[in-house]
Scaffold this motif. Sequence first.
Motif, PDB file in Angstrom:
ATOM      1  N   ARG A 128       0.830  -1.213   0.000  1.00 25.03           N
ATOM      2  CA  ARG A 128       0.000   0.000   0.000  1.00 25.03           C
ATOM      3  C   ARG A 128       0.865   1.264   0.000  1.00 25.03           C
ATOM      4  N   TYR A 130       3.958   1.504  -1.101  1.00 22.42           N
ATOM      5  CA  TYR A 130       4.624   1.552  -2.392  1.00 22.42           C
ATOM      6  C   TYR A 130       3.694   2.112  -3.472  1.00 22.42           C
ATOM      7  N   ALA A 131       2.433   1.671  -3.464  1.00 24.36           N
ATOM      8  CA  ALA A 131       1.462   2.173  -4.439  1.00 24.36           C
ATOM      9  C   ALA A 131       1.196   3.663  -4.221  1.00 24.36           C
ATOM     10  N   CYS A 135       1.794   6.730  -6.911  1.00 27.26           N
ATOM     11  CA  CYS A 135       0.767   7.730  -7.245  1.00 27.26           C
ATOM     12  C   CYS A 135       1.292   9.148  -7.048  1.00 27.26           C
TER      13      CYS A 135
END
Length: 162
Positions: A128, A130-131, A135
């Motif tokens: 999470r 890393y995402a 973004c």
Amino acid sequence: MEPFIDLNVRSKKNLPSKSGGDIEISPTGIPICPNGSKMKPNGFDKKLHRRKWRSTPACGCSTAKYGRTFDTKTKDDPRLFPKTSRGSERRNLVYKRRTSIERSNKREKVDYKLESGRHRSTLMWYIRIYATMICQHMDAWYVHQEQELGRVRLEMDAFIAA
């Protein structure tokens, strides 16, 4: 780490000095003579960790040739008397860096709802995070490309007009 505490903008009155005497401190941390004039900065004493101030001889609050002097210590009130003086280049750079980090933290926690995930596994938290970082980078690239496109449009409009 040195704290940089913003001044309380709601304060409108002068405060008496902690060392006593007839000197008052303005809401911005500048000592004020009994005559009502603000003192001028007169250096910093690194050994004793205090900022020195003085009034002009023309002020009339002292009989000394040099004028009246006053010292303020950071430990008395770190908000009013910071180690790094307000408006200095060093303070501006550090403060700018800290505010950009706070904006990044806000973006991760609030906008991408990083803390609302209900994961038990640390692996899922890492995914999470890393995402979220991906973004953030995509947002920065988009803003950069949008600015670049705007510059190209301006050049094209100037070329067409000529």
